[in-house]
Scaffold this active site. Structure first.
Site, PDB file in Angstrom:
ATOM      1  N   ASP A 157       7.254  -4.697   3.971  1.00 47.11           N
ATOM      2  CA  ASP A 157       6.373  -5.625   3.261  1.00 47.11           C
ATOM      3  C   ASP A 157       5.497  -4.873   2.254  1.00 47.11           C
ATOM      4  O   ASP A 157       5.563  -3.641   2.153  1.00 47.11           O
ATOM      5  CB  ASP A 157       5.528  -6.374   4.319  1.00 47.11           C
ATOM      6  CG  ASP A 157       5.267  -7.810   3.937  1.00 47.11           C
ATOM      7  OD1 ASP A 157       5.298  -8.140   2.739  1.00 47.11           O
ATOM      8  OD2 ASP A 157       4.995  -8.624   4.857  1.00 47.11           O
ATOM      9  N   ASP A 213       6.074 -16.337  -0.179  1.00 47.84           N
ATOM     10  CA  ASP A 213       6.517 -16.864   1.124  1.00 47.84           C
ATOM     11  C   ASP A 213       6.955 -18.328   1.039  1.00 47.84           C
ATOM     12  O   ASP A 213       6.258 -19.162   0.468  1.00 47.84           O
ATOM     13  CB  ASP A 213       5.380 -16.764   2.153  1.00 47.84           C
ATOM     14  CG  ASP A 213       5.144 -15.325   2.582  1.00 47.84           C
ATOM     15  OD1 ASP A 213       5.694 -14.400   1.957  1.00 47.84           O
ATOM     16  OD2 ASP A 213       4.384 -15.141   3.553  1.00 47.84           O
TER      17      ASP A 213
HETATM   18  C1  GLA Z   1       4.221 -11.500   4.311  1.00 51.38           C
HETATM   19  C2  GLA Z   1       5.729 -11.678   4.206  1.00 51.38           C
HETATM   20  C3  GLA Z   1       6.183 -12.639   5.286  1.00 51.38           C
HETATM   21  C4  GLA Z   1       5.810 -12.102   6.658  1.00 51.38           C
HETATM   22  C5  GLA Z   1       4.319 -11.841   6.733  1.00 51.38           C
HETATM   23  C6  GLA Z   1       3.918 -11.086   7.988  1.00 51.38           C
HETATM   24  O1  GLA Z   1       3.543 -12.665   4.011  1.00 51.38           O
HETATM   25  O2  GLA Z   1       6.084 -12.133   2.930  1.00 51.38           O
HETATM   26  O3  GLA Z   1       7.584 -12.843   5.211  1.00 51.38           O
HETATM   27  O4  GLA Z   1       6.514 -10.898   6.884  1.00 51.38           O
HETATM   28  O5  GLA Z   1       3.861 -11.053   5.617  1.00 51.38           O
HETATM   29  O6  GLA Z   1       2.560 -10.818   8.050  1.00 51.38           O
END
Ligand code: GLA
Length: 398
Positions: A157, A213
Site C-alpha cells: 500500500d 478504493d
Molecule cells: C487502503 C487500500 C485498501 C486497503 C486499506 C487497508 O485504503 O487502498 O485496499 O488495503 O488501505 O488499510
C-alpha cells in the site's frame, strides 16, 4: 545493486513512455506468475481491520477449497491490513498474537494444505493505512520473512509515505527484495492510481491499483462522490493497452455479495471486471454467501473471459448516453461483449459487428453467458433488452 536496478527501471520507463499507446505489453514483469489475472479472496472489503483474525482466514480457505471456488480458479487467500503489530529488537515484523495466535507460518501452511496460495499486506511508507508498521527501510528483511513464511502474494500500500517519496523507486525496491528471496511472489502495487502506475509499473508489479478504493455501490457519485462500479469503469477505460500477461490494471477487489448492490448490479460488476481482465479477488464473507452471490462468483464462462490467455483488457467501444457496449478480444479470435445499461430503466442495446472489429457480413455464434444459452448465429449486430444497472454479456465467435 539498488542504483543499478533503478537505472534499468528508468530506461524501461523511458521505453514505455516512448512506446506511447502500445503501452507496456512488451515489458511485463517476468517473474513467472500472474500470467492470467490473479484470482482469490482478500479480507479488506468485508472484514476491514477489526474483523480479521486467523479463524476468518482458515474458514475462508475451507470454504474456497470446498464450495467450488477453487475448482473455478480462485487461488489466493490474502490477509489485508491489521495482521501486524510491531517489530522485534532485530527489526523483524511481528504479527498480532491475539488475532493470529498460531502465527503466520502456521496459517500459510494451513492455506497451502488446502491446495491454495497465501497472501499478505504491507505498506511502502512508515505505517500502513491502519497505522501498523510499514516496510520502508525493511524491504529486504520483510520480503525474506514473507518468503520464509511461505507467502505467495504481496500487496503493498501507499499510506504514510515520506514527503517526496517516489512510488516508482519504492515499488522497484520491493520488487528487487522479493526477487532476491528466490520465491515466486505475486506483487500487487496499491498506490490508488495516484502516480499513473500503468505508465511505469508494467515491469515492476504484477498488478497495480488504477483507482482509489472501491465502495459497495453502483453509482457512488450520485450517492456521495465515491468510487462506485461505474466511476471505476470510467477510469479504467483508455488504459487498456498497459495491461497484459504478468501485469494487470487493478480496478480493486470485488464487492459482490457485500450487500450494497442488487443482483443485477453485482452481475454487471463481476462481468465488467472480467471484461477488463481484472484480478478477481472476492471481498465477501465466503462462509455466509447467498445463492445469488455464489452463482455470480462461480460463473465459469464469465471467469473464462477474465482468464483468457491472450490477456487483452477490454474497452468501451460505443456510448449512447447511459447505454454502452464494451468488447474484449479473445485468444480464439472471438469477442466477449458486454451490453451495459447504466440508466434507471430497462433498455435495448445493440452491438454492431463494426463496433467490435468485424465486417457486417460475418456470421457469428452468439452465446449469452448469464442465461448460459446459445442464442444462434447472427450477422451484422446483436441486440438485447438489458435491465437497469445490468449487463447482457455474450461471446461472439465467427
Ligand atoms: C487502503 C487500500 C485498501 C486497503 C486499506 C487497508 O485504503 O487502498 O485496499 O488495503 O488501505 O488499510
Amino acid at each position: 545493486m539498488r542504483i543499478r536496478s533503478m537505472v534499468v527501471t528508468g530506461f524501461m520507463g523511458l521505453m514505455v513512455v516512448l512506446s506511447g499507446t502500445t503501452g507496456s505489453r512488451a515489458f511485463g514483469l517476468d517473474n513467472g506468475v500472474a500470467r492470467t489475472p490473479p484470482m482469490g479472496w482478500n479480507s479488506w472489503n468485508k472484514f476491514a481491520c477489526k474483523g480479521i483474525n486467523e479463524k476468518v482466514v482458515r474458514e475462508t480457505a475451507d470454504q474456497m477449497a470446498s464450495n467450488g471456488m477453487k475448482d473455478a480458479g480462485y487461488e489466493f487467500v490474502v490477509i489485508d491490513d491489521c495482521w501486524q503489530t510491531g517489530r522485534d529488537a532485530q527489526g523483524n515484523i511481528v504479527a498480532d498474537v491475539e488475532r493470529f495466535p498460531s502465527g503466520i507460518k502456521a496459517l500459510a501452511d494451513y492455506v497451502h494444505s488446502k491446495g491454495l496460495k497465501f497472501g499478505i499486506y504491507t505498506d511502502a511508507g512508515t505505517m500502513t493505512c491502519a497505522k501498523r508498521p510499514g516496510s520502508i527501510g525493511h524491504e529486504y528483511q520483510d520480503a525474506q520473512q514473507y518468503a520464509n513464511w511461505g507467502v505467495d502474494y504481496l500487496k503493498e500500500d501507499w499510506c504514510n509515505t515520506l514527503p517526496g517519496q517516489s512510488s516508482e523507486s519504492s515499488y522497484t525496491l520491493m520488487r528487487e527484495a522479493l526477487k532476491a528471496t528466490g520465491r515466486p511472489i505475486v506483487f500487487s502495487i496499491c498506490e490508488w492510481g495516484s502516480t499513473k502506475p500503468w505508465l511505469w509499473a508494467g515491469s515492476i508489479g504484477n498488478m497495480w491499483r488504477s483507482t482509489g478504493d472501491i465502495q459497495d455501490c453502483w453509482d457512488c457519485k450520485k450517492a456521495w462522490g465515491g468510487n462506485g462500479v461505474v466511476q471505476i469503469l470510467d477510469q479504467l477505460n483508455g488504459i487498456e493497452s498497459y495491461a497484459g500477461p504478468g501485469h494487470w490494471n487493478d480496478p480493486d477487489m470485488l464487492e459482490v455479495g457485500n450487500g450494497g448492490m442488487n443482483k443485477e448490479e453485482n452481475r454487471a460488476h463481476f462481468s465488467m471486471w472480467a471484461l477488463l481482465s481484472a484480478p478477481l479477488l472476492a471481498g465477501n464473507d465466503l462462509a455466509n454467501m447467498s445463492a445469488d452471490t455464489r452463482e455470480i462468483l462461480l460463473n465459469k464462462e464469465v471467469i473464462a473471459v477474465d482468464q483468457d490467455v491472450m490477456g487483452l483488457q477490454g474497452r468501451r467501444v460505443k456510448k449512447m448516453g447511459d447505454l454502452e457496449v464494451w468488447s474484449k478480444q479473445l485468444a480464439d479470435g472471438g469477442r466477449a461483449v458486454a451490453l451495459l445499461n447504466r440508466s434507471d430503466k430497462a433498455a435495448t442495446i445493440s452491438a454492431d459487428w463494426t463496433d467490435i472489429g468485424y465486417p457486417t457480413t460475418v456470421s457469428a455464434a452468439v452465446r449469452d453467458l448469464w442465461a448460459k444459452k446459445d442464442v444462434g448465429r447472427k450477422s451484422g449486430s446483436y441486440s438485447a433488452e438489458v435491465p437497469s444497472h445490468g449487463v447482457v454479456m455474450v461471446t461472439v465467435k465467427p
